[in-house]
Design a protein around this motif. Structure first.
Motif, PDB file in Angstrom:
ATOM      1  N   GLY A   1       0.935  -1.253  -0.016  1.00 48.90           N
ATOM      2  CA  GLY A   1      -0.295   0.130  -0.040  1.00 48.90           C
ATOM      3  C   GLY A   1       0.818   1.084   0.063  1.00 48.90           C
ATOM      4  O   GLY A   1       2.023   1.057  -0.097  1.00 48.90           O
TER       5      GLY A   1
ATOM      6  N   HIS B   1      -4.473   1.172   1.955  1.00 47.38           N
ATOM      7  CA  HIS B   1      -4.285  -0.283   1.648  1.00 47.38           C
ATOM      8  C   HIS B   1      -4.296  -0.787   0.486  1.00 47.38           C
ATOM      9  O   HIS B   1      -4.657  -0.008  -0.762  1.00 47.38           O
ATOM     10  N   PRO B   2      -3.299  -1.672  -0.119  1.00 44.35           N
ATOM     11  CA  PRO B   2      -3.334  -2.047  -1.579  1.00 44.35           C
ATOM     12  C   PRO B   2      -4.608  -2.316  -2.283  1.00 44.35           C
ATOM     13  O   PRO B   2      -4.647  -2.197  -3.488  1.00 44.35           O
TER      14      PRO B   2
ATOM     15  N   ASN C   1      -7.096  -0.489  -2.285  1.00 46.57           N
ATOM     16  CA  ASN C   1      -7.609   0.646  -2.915  1.00 46.57           C
ATOM     17  C   ASN C   1      -6.787   1.198  -4.214  1.00 46.57           C
ATOM     18  O   ASN C   1      -7.064   2.338  -4.649  1.00 46.57           O
TER      19      ASN C   1
END
Length: 83
Positions: free
Chosen positions: A19, A75-76, A78
């Motif tokens: 992220g 967060h990844p 997203n």
């Protein structure tokens, strides 16, 4: 809401795994415009889906500068590569 973050391509694998992590200031810098920051072969623009982010946003608009500050990590799930 979709916002954008531009970074060096060398950071991409880490961002997609971990992220977007804030720096010492606690901020991740974002923009409403996909092309408002660095351009070139060594950079990549990421699209950030901000719909479920729980952190605080602040805007910082000056002439020729479009920044939205996000206080916290993203967060990844997203994040996706734009374009």
């Amino acid at each position: 809401m979709k916002l954008y973050h531009t970074t060096k391509k060398t950071n991409l694998d880490s961002i997609l795994l971990n992220g977007l992590m804030p720096g010492e200031s606690g901020i991740v810098y974002l923009s409403e415009l996909a092309d408002s920051w660095w351009q070139g072969e060594e950079y990549v623009t990421l699209e950030v889906d901000c719909g479920n982010l729980k952190g605080r946003f602040s805007t910082f608009n000056e002439k020729d500068l479009d920044e939205i500050l996000y206080w916290g990590a993203i967060h990844p799930c997203n994040i996706r590569v734009f374009g």
